[in-house]
Design an enzyme around this catalytic site. Structure first.
Site, PDB file in Angstrom:
ATOM      1  N   SER A  24       0.856  -1.016  -0.058  1.00 34.08           N
ATOM      2  CA  SER A  24      -0.094  -0.144   0.079  1.00 34.08           C
ATOM      3  C   SER A  24       0.925   1.387   0.125  1.00 34.08           C
ATOM      4  O   SER A  24       1.781   1.256   0.302  1.00 34.08           O
ATOM      5  CB  SER A  24      -1.058  -0.033   1.225  1.00 34.08           C
ATOM      6  N   ASP A  78      34.993  12.374 -21.766  1.00 35.40           N
ATOM      7  CA  ASP A  78      35.288  11.139 -22.613  1.00 35.40           C
ATOM      8  C   ASP A  78      34.901   9.820 -21.589  1.00 35.40           C
ATOM      9  O   ASP A  78      34.623   8.824 -22.146  1.00 35.40           O
ATOM     10  CB  ASP A  78      36.713  11.132 -23.228  1.00 35.40           C
ATOM     11  N   CYS A 126      52.298  14.597 -12.858  1.00 37.12           N
ATOM     12  CA  CYS A 126      51.240  14.419 -13.757  1.00 37.12           C
ATOM     13  C   CYS A 126      50.893  15.537 -14.462  1.00 37.12           C
ATOM     14  O   CYS A 126      51.204  16.821 -14.233  1.00 37.12           O
ATOM     15  CB  CYS A 126      49.895  13.988 -13.005  1.00 37.12           C
TER      16      CYS A 126
END
Length: 733
Positions: A309, A527, A589
């Site tokens: 319900s 990407d 990096c």
């Protein structure tokens, strides 16, 4: 006209001079609980004339003859309509709709309401809305825009299209109404009227209620069971009801069992109750109807509510009552943490286990569906409607922008619906025509230029060439999807920032110039995200709700899918997986940081190490050839490692260690079912990464995770195409 006679023509033209006639039609005990607070507010408003129509199961003794409750609440009923055809099967439901459509016009012609208030998603309500719409009566629909998961959805959304105004309970429901082309000015985010009563109820005065309905059980020492048939799958619905009763009998606590509603299948459920002799079971109290004030107390003090319900999803949350929701009847609704779903309730053991988990637990109350002020907002909304009664009743739909319609001939009809897809990476720029089935019909590849101007010029030329090729291939281009490196705002079609892999690629608006040039809609995303979308629609992510994609190319990107949704993050920086730090003092990096996984395992990182070995004359081994003019790349390092070069092997092992460590962090953070590696480096990493995960990850995460290599030739291209194809055909992105 004599001076004593009222000018009724003037009164009709100036509705502000007379009371507004508002008709509230109630069909069953459930919708009356939602409509009663509105009816009370209308009755007290001096500018309103309340009209009440009672129909449906209110007038059936087997369902409690609940019309008496309406009369006891002091409402004068303007019309009683017997609209239910007994039979409790699909045909009876359809016949009931037809019977209501036959009887309602007479009542509405007599009452001449200015506004009809219709609630919810029942077949009776569909009759009301259909009749009122055809008779040019304004309709206010309460609780539209919600999703439950059964035929109720179709009925609810049908009423939405017929209704002129909407009072919805949640912001998600409001946004669904907008996506269904409803006018924002006619949508009110009111909250659920029931919550006005729930949040002011005195649920501690439970003595007489529990004595009457729960055989005198103490608070939290009984269960409330509310199970209704699912009309789209009656057989499984009846089986689930049987299993629920089995589980409740085994659990052995006092249970208040409500008879089901009148939907198809309810007759068989009632027979099951009789067949099992539950009327005579001392642990069971069977109820056709409980006054709503008492139902609130019963639910608030229950040890658990079980069934399917909506009361378990909506009302129970106001009190933090534990809920076991069986099956898929309410699976689409927004629910609080008090709800435990058992989607496939196909064994007694599952249901019994869920009851054991939930029984007597206490959860915080949730106000997803209301804050106690819904009626106040709805009354203000109705007064606003009153001011516009002299305006045309015809509703308008707010459709999204569309291209101008063109005449069709047979060639146009036979065109293949396709997308133009772009994959703009640090090394290559690809443009392809991709069909709805994920077939790459045409592809061209160029080296990615180093400057913004050259890059955009080349991209435009390639897109123009591809559109011409599409005509030759009988492809109908629905739009352009662009996959690009960098941080992307997909809502605006903007590249916000990129690393040194793509120079001059920050604060770039890709959507506007391309859309203006080619007169096509344009979508843009990162990407890694596109690769995830490609896997989700065409690859190894099909059917999976939680997975991670890592794209291993010149750099490293990724996408995360959780609960079937792509994760973008607050600032569109989610899933920058290449920049997970795996070492505090690792190599530099391209992002400016040190120790990122990209600095160990990307194509550029392998190329850097290959050049070091080559300069030291330690790269080439027997079986390898490198001309003087040939550039040393990552593939030479991989080849050397495969041919037994120990130093090259060590570089690849270190790359696998870094990549595996980064994936371990992801496993411990989002716990996906599997990780998909894409790109030309993926096959060379998969075994090493799997070994690292088994060694480094928590056993519970490592034992269940699947690490696999993508089968897709161009996952980012396919993902960019999928954005176009999904939105253009279903508008879900």
């Amino acid at each position: 006209m004599s001076s004593e006679e009222p000018d009724t023509t003037k009164e009709q033209l100036n509705p502000g001079n007379r009371k507004m006639k508002v008709c509230v039609a109630t069909c069953n005990r459930a919708d009356y609980s939602k409509l009663a607070p509105i009816m009370c507010a209308l009755r007290e408003d001096l500018d309103m004339e309340l009209q009440v129509v009672v129909m449906g199961t209110h007038l059936i003794d087997d369902y409690g003859s609940t019309y008496r409750v309406i009369q006891q609440d002091g409402f004068e009923v303007d019309g009683f309509l017997h609209t239910i055809v007994r039979g409790e099967d699909e045909a009876a439901m359809a016949e009931s709709v037809g019977l209501a459509l036959v009887k309602l016009p007479d009542v509405l012609v007599r009452l001449k309401p200015d506004l009809l208030i219709v609630h919810g998603d029942r077949f009776d309500a569909l009759s009301l809305a259909t009749c009122a719409a055809l008779m040019n009566i304004r309709i206010l629909h309460i609780e539209g825009g919600e999703v439950s998961g059964t035929i109720d959805d179709s009925i609810r959304h049908s009423i939405t299209k017929l209704a002129h105004y909407h009072a919805c309970c949640t912001d998600r429901a409001r946004r669904r109404l907008l996506s269904m082309c409803e006018d924002n000015d006619r949508i009110l985010l009111s909250g659920c009227p029931t919550y006005d009563k729930l949040l002011s109820s005195h649920t501690r005065n439970y003595g007489s209620v529990l004595a009457r309905w729960a055989h005198g059980a103490d608070p939290k020492e009984y269960i409330v069971a509310l199970q209704h048939p699912v009309t789209t799958n009656i057989t499984d619905s009846l089986k689930m009801f049987d299993l629920m009763l089995d589980a409740l009998l085994d659990f052995g606590v006092k249970t208040v069992l409500f008879f089901p509603n009148i939907d198809a299948g309810s007759k068989e459920m009632t027979r099951t109750i009789r067949r099992r002799g539950l009327e005579h079971n001392p642990n069971f109290s069977l109820c056709k109807h409980i006054p709503y004030d008492q139902f609130i107390i019963l639910m608030a003090n229950a040890g658990c509510l079980i069934g399917n319900s909506s009361a378990g999803i909506r009302e129970a949350g106001a009190f933090g009552t534990p809920v076991v929701n069986l099956g898929k009847r309410q699976i689409g609704r927004e629910a609080g943490e008090n709800v435990l779903h058992v989607k496939d309730a196909d064994t007694k053991g599952k249901i019994l286990h869920a009851i054991n988990l939930q029984y007597k637990k206490q959860f915080p109350s949730s106000h997803i569906y209301g804050d106690g002020h819904a009626c106040q907002r709805i009354m203000m909304f109705i007064h606003k409607i009153r001011e516009s009664l002299d305006k045309p009743i015809q509703k308008t739909f707010i459709f999204p922008p569309m291209r101008d319609t063109v005449s069709q001939d047979i060639d146009h009809i036979l065109e293949t619906q396709s997308a133009l897809a772009v994959d703009l990476g640090g090394t290559n720029l690809r443009v392809a025509i991709i069909s709805q089935q994920g077939e790459i019909l045409y592809k061209m590849t160029e080296l990615t230029p180093g400057t913004y101007e050259e890059r955009m010029d080349l991209l435009m030329r390639m897109l123009v060439e591809a559109t011409s090729k599409a005509v030759q291939l009988s492809c109908r281009i629905l739009g352009i999807g662009i996959s690009t490196g960098g941080r992307v705002n997909p809502h605006e079609g903007m590249v916000l920032h990129s690393t040194k892999i793509l120079e001059e690629w920050s604060s770039i608006d890709l959507r506007t110039p391309i859309s203006s040039k080619l007169h096509l809609p344009v979508w843009v995303d990162n990407d890694g995200n596109c690769a995830a979308l490609g896997e989700k629609k065409f690859g190894k992510g099909v059917g999976s709700e939680d997975f991670i994609t890592l794209i291993l190319g010149t750099g490293i990107g990724g996408g995360i899918v959780l609960n079937n949704d792509l994760v973008h993050g607050a600032n569109f920086c989610a899933a920058e997986l290449g920049h997970i730090t795996v070492s505090m003092d690792g190599p530099d990096c391209m992002c400016g940081n040190t120790g990122c996984v990209e600095s160990y395992a990307s194509g550029l990182a392998l190329q850097r190490e290959a050049k070091k070995l080559h300069d030291a004359d330690e790269l080439l081994v027997p079986g390898m050839h490198l001309t003087d003019s040939e550039e040393v790349t990552a593939k030479h390092l991989i080849q050397a490692a495969q041919l037994g070069n120990k130093k090259a092997e060590k570089v690849v092992e270190r790359a696998c260690e870094a990549l595996g460590s980064a994936i371990c962090s992801l496993l411990h953070t989002v716990n996906p079912s599997h990780v998909i590696l894409c790109g030309h480096l993926a096959p060379h990493y998969v075994d090493g990464v799997h070994e690292v995960i088994q060694r480094r990850a928590l056993p519970s995460a490592a034992s269940s995770i699947q690490v696999m290599v993508s089968d897709l030739e161009e996952p980012a291209l396919l993902g960019a195409a999928s954005i176009v194809l999904e939105y253009a055909t279903r508008r879900i992105y």
